[in-house]
Design a protein around this motif. Sequence first.
Motif, mmCIF file in Angstrom:
data_model
loop_
_atom_site.group_PDB
_atom_site.id
_atom_site.type_symbol
_atom_site.label_atom_id
_atom_site.label_comp_id
_atom_site.label_asym_id
_atom_site.label_seq_id
_atom_site.Cartn_x
_atom_site.Cartn_y
_atom_site.Cartn_z
ATOM 1 N N PRO A 41 18.692 -25.557 -27.539
ATOM 2 C CA PRO A 41 19.491 -26.155 -26.578
ATOM 3 C C PRO A 41 20.123 -27.256 -27.058
ATOM 4 O O PRO A 41 19.776 -28.010 -27.760
ATOM 5 N N GLY A 42 21.554 -27.334 -26.603
ATOM 6 C CA GLY A 42 22.362 -28.142 -27.089
ATOM 7 C C GLY A 42 22.851 -28.274 -28.436
ATOM 8 O O GLY A 42 23.962 -28.762 -28.756
ATOM 9 N N ASN A 43 22.673 -27.122 -29.116
ATOM 10 C CA ASN A 43 23.241 -26.782 -30.399
ATOM 11 C C ASN A 43 24.791 -26.521 -30.235
ATOM 12 O O ASN A 43 25.044 -26.095 -29.249
ATOM 13 N N VAL A 44 25.573 -26.911 -31.449
ATOM 14 C CA VAL A 44 26.868 -26.193 -31.176
ATOM 15 C C VAL A 44 26.729 -25.036 -32.487
ATOM 16 O O VAL A 44 26.364 -25.326 -33.596
ATOM 17 N N VAL A 45 27.012 -23.880 -31.821
ATOM 18 C CA VAL A 45 26.751 -22.584 -32.799
ATOM 19 C C VAL A 45 28.332 -21.922 -32.957
ATOM 20 O O VAL A 45 29.015 -21.675 -32.092
ATOM 21 N N LEU A 56 28.240 -13.235 -28.464
ATOM 22 C CA LEU A 56 28.328 -14.573 -27.882
ATOM 23 C C LEU A 56 27.437 -14.797 -26.675
ATOM 24 O O LEU A 56 27.057 -16.117 -26.509
ATOM 25 N N PRO A 57 27.260 -13.951 -25.859
ATOM 26 C CA PRO A 57 26.440 -14.297 -24.644
ATOM 27 C C PRO A 57 24.976 -14.792 -25.075
ATOM 28 O O PRO A 57 24.567 -15.565 -24.468
ATOM 29 N N ALA A 58 24.428 -13.817 -26.080
ATOM 30 C CA ALA A 58 23.070 -14.228 -26.559
ATOM 31 C C ALA A 58 23.151 -15.632 -27.025
ATOM 32 O O ALA A 58 22.020 -16.262 -26.770
ATOM 33 N N VAL A 63 21.974 -21.607 -26.472
ATOM 34 C CA VAL A 63 22.201 -23.227 -26.583
ATOM 35 C C VAL A 63 21.992 -23.912 -25.216
ATOM 36 O O VAL A 63 22.203 -25.053 -25.161
ATOM 37 N N GLY A 64 22.089 -23.072 -24.119
ATOM 38 C CA GLY A 64 21.823 -23.626 -22.714
ATOM 39 C C GLY A 64 23.090 -24.351 -22.322
ATOM 40 O O GLY A 64 24.011 -24.081 -22.613
ATOM 41 N N ASP A 65 22.788 -25.016 -21.185
ATOM 42 C CA ASP A 65 23.768 -25.696 -20.496
ATOM 43 C C ASP A 65 24.426 -26.769 -21.255
ATOM 44 O O ASP A 65 25.560 -27.507 -20.777
ATOM 45 N N THR A 66 23.889 -27.415 -22.405
ATOM 46 C CA THR A 66 24.303 -28.628 -23.085
ATOM 47 C C THR A 66 24.878 -28.044 -24.260
ATOM 48 O O THR A 66 25.426 -29.026 -24.892
ATOM 49 N N PRO A 90 30.874 -20.656 -19.333
ATOM 50 C CA PRO A 90 31.597 -21.760 -19.577
ATOM 51 C C PRO A 90 31.431 -22.651 -20.897
ATOM 52 O O PRO A 90 32.276 -23.455 -21.320
ATOM 53 N N ARG A 91 30.084 -22.597 -21.609
ATOM 54 C CA ARG A 91 29.850 -23.209 -22.789
ATOM 55 C C ARG A 91 30.386 -22.393 -24.045
ATOM 56 O O ARG A 91 30.168 -22.813 -25.332
ATOM 57 N N VAL A 92 31.262 -21.303 -24.115
ATOM 58 C CA VAL A 92 31.667 -20.437 -24.783
ATOM 59 C C VAL A 92 33.203 -20.779 -24.977
ATOM 60 O O VAL A 92 33.974 -20.681 -24.217
ATOM 61 N N GLU A 93 33.673 -20.892 -26.154
ATOM 62 C CA GLU A 93 34.987 -21.074 -26.526
ATOM 63 C C GLU A 93 35.525 -20.052 -27.614
ATOM 64 O O GLU A 93 34.817 -19.716 -28.592
ATOM 65 N N VAL A 94 36.484 -19.376 -27.562
ATOM 66 C CA VAL A 94 37.173 -18.335 -28.282
ATOM 67 C C VAL A 94 38.199 -18.804 -28.900
ATOM 68 O O VAL A 94 39.192 -19.170 -28.119
#
Length: 263
Positions: A41-45, A56-58, A63-66, A90-94
Amino acid sequence: MTLPSSTLRAADEIAYLDHAAASDVGRQYKHDLLAALDVRPGNVVLDVGCGPGTDLPALAGAVGDTGTVIGVDHDPAMLGQARQRTAAHPRVEVRAGDAHALPLDDAGVDRARADRVLQHLANPAQALAELRRVVRPGGLVALAEPDWDTLVIDDPDVATSRAYTRYITTSVVRNAAIGRQLARLLGGAGFEIESVDAAVVLFRDYRTADTILRMPSVAQRAWQAGALDEEAGRAWLARLTDGPFLAAFTFFTAIGRVPATDG
């Protein structure tokens, strides 16, 4: 672990990638690769070559909400599908980008993965150098690649089976033996090798195998290119379709870590 095809329309290619990912083999190695990547949780992946966003959803769930997940691909159709599939995350950027020149700052990523991407690249070593640049000290990179040079298909006509594999390795996949090279590439890019694993992907059913190997279409391309005798190739395909079937190849995964004392 799928074979590429320049003749497939984008929608067909997306459906094909989805089907391969949903296969028993696909689900198992993807589960294992995510576990080995140790996303917290909290990682940038970073997912390099994210395609239609299959994974991407998995990653977003891990990484969770943070945390943040960044998917990068160069293909507009894949990017559009990935954005559509992750609209609720919302935590996914493409991002549009090239694996050889990633659109990310230095040392801004905790975890990165490249799943069946290096086999298609013009310069895998440059892509690994880019991963080394963007992953933070102590961060992990997970790679997964087939080794198509190990593909064997059982048939009494061994010469045609060998010619089929040879055509794949010389004319279909750019870096057909990339699987066995993963540890060397990681080491050459300055990663510490955490693990290297190999598994035999075994098929006993023709239909299941063909979702990965595309035997009729690849064989046809081979005999049209003069790499396979057409009469022998057609007879070979008929036997594979109607008779007992066995095919196998080796699939490699490797985990590398950026040294914690890095710059």
